[in-house]
Design a protein around this motif. Structure first.
Motif, short mmCIF file in Angstrom:
data_model
loop_
_atom_site.label_atom_id
_atom_site.label_comp_id
_atom_site.label_asym_id
_atom_site.label_seq_id
_atom_site.Cartn_x
_atom_site.Cartn_y
_atom_site.Cartn_z
N THR A 272 -4.62 9.20 -7.48
CA THR A 272 -5.56 8.14 -7.08
C THR A 272 -5.06 6.79 -7.56
N PRO A 273 -4.97 5.85 -6.66
CA PRO A 273 -4.42 4.54 -7.04
C PRO A 273 -5.13 3.98 -8.25
N GLU A 274 -4.36 3.52 -9.21
CA GLU A 274 -4.99 2.92 -10.39
C GLU A 274 -5.22 1.44 -10.17
N GLU B 12 3.82 5.37 -5.90
CA GLU B 12 3.59 5.35 -7.36
C GLU B 12 2.64 6.48 -7.76
N GLY B 13 1.59 6.66 -6.97
CA GLY B 13 0.62 7.73 -7.26
C GLY B 13 1.28 9.09 -7.16
N LYS C 125 0.49 12.79 3.71
CA LYS C 125 1.88 13.19 4.01
C LYS C 125 2.71 13.33 2.75
N ARG C 126 2.53 12.38 1.83
CA ARG C 126 3.37 12.35 0.64
C ARG C 126 2.92 13.39 -0.38
N MET C 127 1.60 13.61 -0.49
CA MET C 127 1.07 14.45 -1.57
C MET C 127 1.04 15.94 -1.25
N ILE D 77 0.83 -1.20 0.00
CA ILE D 77 0.00 0.00 0.00
C ILE D 77 0.87 1.26 0.00
N LEU D 78 1.94 1.24 0.76
CA LEU D 78 2.87 2.39 0.74
C LEU D 78 3.50 2.54 -0.64
#
Lengths: 210, 210
Positions: B95-97, B67-68, B126-128, B61-62
Motif C-alpha cells: 500500500t502506497p505510503e 516502490e510498494g 499486474k506487478r503484485m 504513480i508507476l
C-alpha cells in the motif's frame, strides 16, 4: 407557476431526449443545443435542471443503476426460482444492459470517464446491497449458506462482479474468461459458505460475457 | 550525442524534482516551468521526455507501485515470518505510503482523477500478483491453504484490499471499519482455504486505517 410534478416531467423529458441523442449521435457529438431543440425549451430552462451536459450523463447513469436494481428486485421476489439462483441471477440482471446504449456504455468505460464509472459503482453498491439482503438472510436461515457477515459478503460479491466483468480491470484476454469466471464462482461459494460446486451452473449463464 | 543512460538519468531527475514539487507546492500549483527551472533544462527537453505534467504524474504513480512492490518482495523473502503472515504483510506493505506525499495521495483520490486511480490499480495488480504467487503456492504445498485458483485468489484479495481500504469505494464511516476489516479477513481466509480465524490477528495491524 409550475408545480413540482411539472418540473419532474420536464426534467425527465430532458433526460429521455438526451439519452436518445447520446445513443444515436454519441455523447461527444451531442450539444446542449441539440437537446434544447428537441425538447423545445430555452437554454435557461435546461440550466435550471442541469449544470452541464455531463450532469445529464450522470443523471442517466443513476437511472441505469435504478433500472438494473428494479430488474434485480423482480427476480429476488420470484419464489419459483431456487434461492441461491435468485441471488446470482439478480446480480447478473442488475448489470446494465444499455439496451441499444452502446454509446453510453462506451462513455462509461472511456479512460477519461473513470469518474463516471466510479459514480456508477458507488451508486450500484448502495442501491443493490439491500436488494440482496433478504434472499441472503433466507439462505442462511434455510442452511443453504453459512456466513457471519452477510452485508459485507454481498458488498464484496457485487464489487468483484463489477470490477472483474463489467469494467475490465484486469484486461483479461477472451480465452482467460472461463477460468476467471470459475474462480469467481468458487470464491463466491466460499464466501457465502455454500456447498462446493453449488454455483458452478452459472458458468453457462456467464457464457455471454464479456 | 546523449547515451541512453544519460537520457534515463535526465528523465529520473525530472521525475524526482516534479515529485518533490507536487508534494511541497501541490500538483495544481506546480507548473511545467517550475520543474524546468529547478532541473535547469529547456522546455523542449522536458517535452522530449513527457507529453504533459499529467504524464509526469502518471510516471510517478508507476514509481509508487514499483516502490510498494519492492517493499512487498522483501517481506515475501523473509523466512523468519510465518508464511501466511508474509502474504498479508506483503499486501499491506505494498500500500502506497506516500511518505510525506499527502499531496500525491490526494491527487490520486480526487474525483476528477479517477483515471489515475485506475492506472494505479491496474499497474499494482499486474506487478503484485506474481510477487504473491510464490508464498501462496508454498502455503498450499504445506497444507496451510487450500485452493484451486491461486492466481485468481491473489488477484481478488489485492483488488478487494485496494477498493475497500485504499480508495474508499464504500464511503464507510470510521466506526464501521473494525467490522469491515474483520469481514475482509474472514473472506480472505475462506478464499485462501485456511483454518478459520487464521488471519484474525491482522485486525490489529489494520488498526492504523483508514
Amino acid at each position: 407557476m409550475k408545480t413540482v410534478k411539472e418540473g419532474e416531467i420536464r426534467r425527465r423529458e430532458i433526460l429521455d431526449v438526451a439519452r436518445e441523442l447520446f445513443v444515436t449521435k454519441g455523447y461527444d457529438h451531442t450539444s446542449v443545443n441539440d437537446i434544447l431543440k428537441i425538447v423545445d425549451i430555452a437554454k435557461g430552462t435546461f440550466y435550471y435542471y442541469f449544470a452541464s451536459k455531463e450532469e445529464v450523463l450522470e443523471a442517466i447513469i443513476l437511472d441505469i443503476v435504478e433500472e438494473g436494481a428494479r430488474r434485480a428486485e423482480i427476480i429476488v421476489k420470484d419464489q419459483s426460482i431456487p434461492l441461491l439462483n435468485r441471488i446470482m441471477m439478480a446480480i447478473m440482471a442488475q448489470t446494465p444492459e444499455f439496451e441499444g446504449s452502446e454509446e453510453i456504455k462506451e462513455e462509461l468505460h472511456k479512460v477519461e470517464n473513470a469518474k463516471l464509472e466510479r459514480l456508477y459503482l458507488k451508486a450500484m453498491l448502495k442501491r443493490m446491497t439491500p436488494v440482496l439482503q433478504e434472499p441472503v438472510l433466507e439462505c442462511i436461515k434455510e442452511g443453504i449458506a453459512h456466513m457471519e457477515y452477510p452485508t459485507e459478503c454481498i458488498e464484496t460479491i457485487l464489487l468483484l462482479g463489477h470490477m472483474m466483468f463489467d469494467c475490465d480491470t484486469f484486461e483479461w484476454k477472451m480465452e482467460e474468461y472461463p477460468q476467471k469466471i470459475q474462480a469467481f464462482l468458487c470464491h463466491a461459494e466460499r464466501m457465502l459458505g455454500t456447498k462446493e460446486g453449488e454455483l458452478s451452473g452459472f458458468l453457462q449463464m456467464f457464457g455471454q460475457m464479456p
